[in-house]
Design an enzyme around this catalytic site. Structure first.
Site, PDB file in Angstrom:
ATOM      1  NE  ARG B 167      -8.538   6.593   8.724  1.00 15.77           N
ATOM      2  CZ  ARG B 167      -8.514   6.895   7.388  1.00 15.77           C
ATOM      3  NH1 ARG B 167      -9.635   6.674   6.783  1.00 15.77           N
ATOM      4  NH2 ARG B 167      -7.248   6.886   6.793  1.00 15.77           N
ATOM      5  N   GLY B 227       0.850  12.108   6.453  1.00 15.69           N
ATOM      6  CA  GLY B 227       1.431  12.546   5.425  1.00 15.69           C
ATOM      7  C   GLY B 227       3.246  11.763   4.951  1.00 15.69           C
ATOM      8  CD1 TRP B 278      -0.571   6.138   8.724  1.00 13.96           C
ATOM      9  CD2 TRP B 278      -2.896   6.008   8.030  1.00 13.96           C
ATOM     10  NE1 TRP B 278      -0.823   5.279   7.955  1.00 13.96           N
ATOM     11  CE2 TRP B 278      -2.105   4.990   7.509  1.00 13.96           C
ATOM     12  CE3 TRP B 278      -4.208   5.939   8.084  1.00 13.96           C
ATOM     13  CZ2 TRP B 278      -2.549   3.914   6.721  1.00 13.96           C
ATOM     14  CZ3 TRP B 278      -4.859   5.203   7.193  1.00 13.96           C
ATOM     15  CH2 TRP B 278      -4.060   4.046   6.561  1.00 13.96           C
ATOM     16  CG  ASN B 296       4.864   4.527   4.723  1.00 14.97           C
ATOM     17  OD1 ASN B 296       3.855   4.704   4.745  1.00 14.97           O
ATOM     18  ND2 ASN B 296       5.845   5.431   4.053  1.00 14.97           N
ATOM     19  CG  ASP B 339       2.769   3.386   0.877  1.00 16.26           C
ATOM     20  OD1 ASP B 339       2.841   3.884   2.132  1.00 16.26           O
ATOM     21  OD2 ASP B 339       2.003   3.839   0.067  1.00 16.26           O
ATOM     22  CG  ASP B 341       1.300   2.553   6.809  1.00 13.05           C
ATOM     23  OD1 ASP B 341       2.248   3.460   6.636  1.00 13.05           O
ATOM     24  OD2 ASP B 341       0.454   2.641   5.868  1.00 13.05           O
ATOM     25  NE  ARG B 366      -1.415  -0.346   3.527  1.00 11.37           N
ATOM     26  CZ  ARG B 366      -1.123   0.894   3.098  1.00 11.37           C
ATOM     27  NH1 ARG B 366      -1.061   1.689   3.942  1.00 11.37           N
ATOM     28  NH2 ARG B 366      -1.042   1.418   1.922  1.00 11.37           N
ATOM     29  CG  ASN B 425      -5.164   0.617   3.953  1.00  7.59           C
ATOM     30  OD1 ASN B 425      -4.985   1.481   5.117  1.00  7.59           O
ATOM     31  ND2 ASN B 425      -4.655   0.794   2.848  1.00  7.59           N
ATOM     32  CD1 TRP B 494     -11.325  -5.806  -8.793  1.00  2.67           C
ATOM     33  CD2 TRP B 494      -9.126  -5.198  -8.254  1.00  2.67           C
ATOM     34  NE1 TRP B 494     -10.771  -5.771  -9.870  1.00  2.67           N
ATOM     35  CE2 TRP B 494      -9.388  -5.379  -9.727  1.00  2.67           C
ATOM     36  CE3 TRP B 494      -7.926  -4.889  -7.747  1.00  2.67           C
ATOM     37  CZ2 TRP B 494      -8.126  -5.540 -10.382  1.00  2.67           C
ATOM     38  CZ3 TRP B 494      -7.049  -4.949  -8.756  1.00  2.67           C
ATOM     39  CH2 TRP B 494      -7.176  -5.187 -10.104  1.00  2.67           C
TER      40      TRP B 494
END
Lengths: 311, 572
Positions: B167, B227, B278, B296, B339, B341, B366, B425, B494
């Site tokens: 980022r 991670g 993150w 998460n 997943d 977060d 999210r 996200n 999408w």
């Protein structure tokens, strides 16, 4: 503040490199890391003499492959070496450290500094050879056994890491009621409006695993083809122009400003979406997507149970 | 921890170049097993301080300026994360004359260590006419006027995952701070791109990898490793801007006896509980609090071994940057099993709620909830879904969502009315004080969640979710009620991955998944202008004033674009 010259590579080398790279990228999905196509070319640990040709162990989009350094652990050993190490582990270690090396009465070895710092058995040899008085007995293993044991444990770390990237099977069980699934198929689900169990769905239960079947009817697309670089199901679009003329064809491109389609004669029509231009999508997945607001989990599992019977 | 990996900046040997040319993509440094153990890197501890005579490019006080105009001095443009610019030279009246003045391409010509993977997710800093940005393993300094490369820093990565992007950099004085994928915090001289020091903040062999942007607050560089591949203990930590020395570490998964520890069933689950913060953090200088959003819990899809709320995963946390002490938390995604977060950057602004101006922090999470909280206390004013969702039974007294225990991954599949990727996200959202609206790119849809392991000792992801339907949207939310004021439904089904910028020129700038950069009227969502880029927008667009011209800079995959308004006389 100097501006360095851009480095130039010989043109031929560039061409060769990008040819190789584009070959790799072609098979990939967006957002994926390029992985070398040929692990042997990276200097994978050679298999033992007499061992079979290494089999690709970790496959799939994000998989870490033999010979690919990952997570600072170095390269993955050949399958024969790993298998040999697994036998050493099962005989000597699994009783305390668990069949999966993730701990039992002894600690989890996959997050152990001894394993993570080990190179070809050097750290593991120390611990295994001496033991921990009061905790772990000493074991008398040969250097080859120690080397292979280390290879096995490293492969387990990678295998667990690969779990993050879909490298495992879902322990899918067919627990629905096939009769209720059949009733849904012909009734509430209206599946029989478009599909026939003796026509397009004949023997479908024999073509796919139950897990694949379930995802297939939920999405309406074959995910393997879909995510494996296959095209989306053809989407037809009809555009009514301001002149009143109407064109229909396969959708090639669509945004808020333009629509591009290929008509039945293969002619590409590129049309600006000005006021008065009407775009009507014929979404081939619409019936499947509508059901997502209808299904209960039981409906889904029942329908899967029914489709599984269509052998 | 005995961790001595090779992490030198590498001069490319001709052999590596040739190997790459032959398509072998040889790793640039020696790998561990199979290669020699690396020598202890003594040389890199030798600091090369910048000469004191050089004035600071970015005086520390400049970091405190809200809505900076002649610089973009940090990831979000300022500490608030609102991504609102007061500039109005580019405005609704002239946006149709916006044209690209240069394009910089980060890929191409890179071999071995210089090879580039991933696009520009970073929001470049712009300081003194220079843009500083990153892709995983690489830092670039590019002239903002011409798009000319000034210097480039190539990192030799030894095992950190690249797929997650990077980022960008943090900056203070003449120094840049960069997180490598294998979890090294590298301090660079901003004038030369030369390394000053590097510090390992986490061990990549345990599965930590980094994509974050360091947040500079005073003499603190606040960083984290990410991670969730393996089951790790997550933390946020602070390093000294000058030396890189560790100042404090705040653990997402609390120590025994600490508050929150009782929200885990046992020590093993807690100490492998994950939740890496993150997403780039934001900061309120007045309250002296850093706002970070945690990730998460682990194992990701398998909650049976970590029954409970799993604090402080899936939370918004306010932390004192001087002490590392938690001031308050708000858990917007308790006991996450999907997943999701609690990502999306926390956005800070003041607005009238119930008749009083209040210090607020807002976040479109999210998991599909929109939160507006008092940023001093964590008290919730708004806690309401911004997309239809079935995983929650409502909210508790604190305004925190209550998960539906029946909507959890199962071995035969469980239908969820949120896509696998979540409602949104990391890409930045924006708050426009002129409209009082909060903007977010998001997706509505469905997924089915599968459980891979029913064991209480499941590891890693331990499951997966498959998106069944997704519809990308741009939504404008009222910060008073959380209600949608307008939305733009993208023609492509999408989700969009673009960040958002709003400006006092009555513009909202973002991208669609077809590759258009689009300017909207932030009041009603009417499209005012678009430009088709070579790749979809991959970062948050930014703007700044340079030589009296307002620039709009945006990352699009491997490209960085700079736009300006074309004067009627043409560009000079």
């Amino acid at each position: 503040m100097g501006v360095p010259k851009r480095r130039r590579a010989p043109a031929a080398a560039c061409v060769a490199f990008f040819a190789a790279l584009s070959g790799l990228l072609a098979a990939q999905q967006p957002g994926q890391e390029a992985v070398p196509a040929n692990p042997a070319a990276l200097g994978a640990v050679p298999a033992k003499p007499g061992a079979k040709k290494p089999v690709k162990r970790f496959t799939g989009p994000f998989a870490f492959k033999a010979g690919q350094p990952i997570m600072g652990l170095g390269k993955l050993a050949a399958p024969a070496v790993i298998a040999s190490g697994q036998r050493v582990f099962e005989t000597n270690c699994s009783f305390c450290h668990g069949a999966d090396a993730q701990g039992g009465i002894g600690p989890d070895l996959l997050q152990s500094a001894v394993v993570l710092d080990d190179v070809n058995g050097d750290h593991i040899s120390n611990v295994v050879g001496k033991g921990f008085p009061g905790h772990m007995p000493a074991f008398n293993l040969t250097p080859t056994q120690l080397h292979d044991l280390a290879a096995f444990l490293h492969s387990r770390v990678l295998a667990i890491a690969n779990l993050a990237h879909g490298q495992y099977q879902i322990p899918f069980t067919v627990d629905g009621n096939a009769a209720a699934g059949k009733a849904f198929f012909y009734g509430r689900g209206k599946c029989s409006t478009c599909h026939s169990v003796s026509g397009d769905l004949a023997h479908i239960g024999a073509k796919y695993t139950p897990y694949q079947l379930q995802n297939l009817f939920l999405t309406g697309v074959n995910l393997r083809t879909y995510y494996g670089g296959g095209s989306r199901p053809k989407q037809l679009v009809t555009v009514k122009l301001r002149s009143g003329r109407s064109v229909t064809g396969a959708l090639r491109y669509l945004d808020d400003f333009n629509v591009v389609l290929v008509d039945a004669d293969g002619k590409v029509e590129s049309i600006r979406r000005r006021p008065g231009v009407q775009v009507t999508m014929n979404n081939p997945l619409a019936a499947h997507q509508r059901l997502l607001g209808v299904y209960t989990d039981a409906d889904i599992h029942n329908l899967t149970a029914y489709l599984v019977t269509l052998k | 921890m005995n961790f001595s990996g090779p992490r030198f900046r590498q001069v490319l040997p001709a052999a590596a170049l040739l190997a790459c040319a032959a398509g072998l993509a040889a790793p640039a440094g020696a790998a561990r097993p199979g290669g020699a153990r690396e020598p202890a890197p003594a040389a890199r501890t030798q600091a090369t301080p910048t000469r004191p005579s050089l004035p600071p490019l970015l005086p520390p006080a400049a970091l405190l300026e809200p809505h900076a105009t002649t610089a973009w001095p940090m990831y979000n443009g300022d500490y608030s994360g609102s991504r609102f610019s007061t500039l109005q030279r580019i405005n609704a009246g002239n946006v149709r004359r916006l044209v690209p003045v240069w394009i910089y391409q980060v890929s191409g010509g890179g071999f071995g260590a210089a090879q580039v993977m991933g696009g520009v997710d970073a929001t470049p800093l712009m300081v003194n006419g220079v843009l500083y940005f990153t892709v995983p393993d690489h830092v670039f300094a590019v002239d903002a006027r011409t798009g000319t490369l000034i210097w480039r820093f190539n990192w030799v990565n030894h095992g950190g995952l690249l797929i997650v992007g990077n980022r960008g950099v943090g900056m203070s004085g003449n120094r840049l701070y960069f997180m490598t994928p294998d979890n090294w915090l590298v301090c660079l001289n901003a004038r030369t791109g030369k390394e000053i020091w590097q510090k390992s903040i986490a061990d990549p062999r345990l599965g930590y990898f980094s994509s974050g942007v360091p947040l500079v607050v005073g003499n603190h560089v606040i960083v984290n490793a990410g991670g969730d591949t393996l089951d790790l203990r997550a933390y946020l930590e602070s390093r000294d801007t000058r030396t890189g020395a560790l100042q404090w570490r705040w653990y997402v998964d609390p120590s025994a006896g600490q508050p929150g520890a009782d929200t885990w069933p046992d020590a093993s689950a807690r100490l492998h509980g994950g939740g890496n913060p993150w997403v780039p953090a934001t900061y309120d200088p007045k309250l002296n609090l850093v706002y970070a959003a945690t990730g998460n819990p682990n194992p990701v899809y398998a909650g049976q071994g970590r029954l409970g709320r799993d604090l402080y995963t899936g939370s918004l946390v306010a932390i004192n940057p001087d002490t590392g002490k938690l001031a308050w938390y708000f858990q917007g995604n308790p006991h996450d099993t999907h997943d999701w977060d609690q990502t999306e950057p926390p956005v800070l602004f003041d607005a009238k709620i119930h008749g009083h101006m209040r210090p607020l922090v807002a976040q479109a999470s999210r998991d599909g909830y929109f939160f507006v909280l008092n940023r001093r206390t964590g008290k919730a004013y708004v806690s309401t879904p911004f997309i239809p969702l079935n995983w929650s039974l409502g909210v508790n007294q604190r305004g925190e969502p209550i998960p539906n225990p029946k909507v959890i991954p199962t071995t035969d599949g469980n239908l969820v009315s949120v896509t696998a990727g979540g409602a949104t996200n990391w890409f930045p959202s924006s708050y426009d004080p002129q409209t009082g609206l909060f903007y977010v790119n998001c997706a509505e849809g469905y997924s089915i969640a599968y459980l891979q392991s029913t064991s209480k000792k499941a590891s890693g992801f331990a499951g997966r979710a498959v998106t069944l339907k997704s519809q990308g949207m741009l939504k404008a939310l009222s910060v008073k009620t959380g209600k949608m004021v307008w939305q733009h439904i993208y023609p492509d089904q999408w989700g969009e991955d673009s960040g958002i910028l709003t400006t006092a020129g009555h513009l909202l700038i973002t991208g669609d998944s077809a590759g258009n950069l689009i300017a909207y009227n932030p009041k009603n969502g009417k499209i005012l202008w678009h430009y088709h880029l070579l790749s979809p927008v991959s970062n948050g667009p930014e703007t700044f004033l340079l030589d009296g011209h307002q620039y709009l800079v945006v990352g699009a995959g491997p490209y960085l674009y700079a736009f300006r308004v074309m004067p009627s006389s043409g560009l000079n």
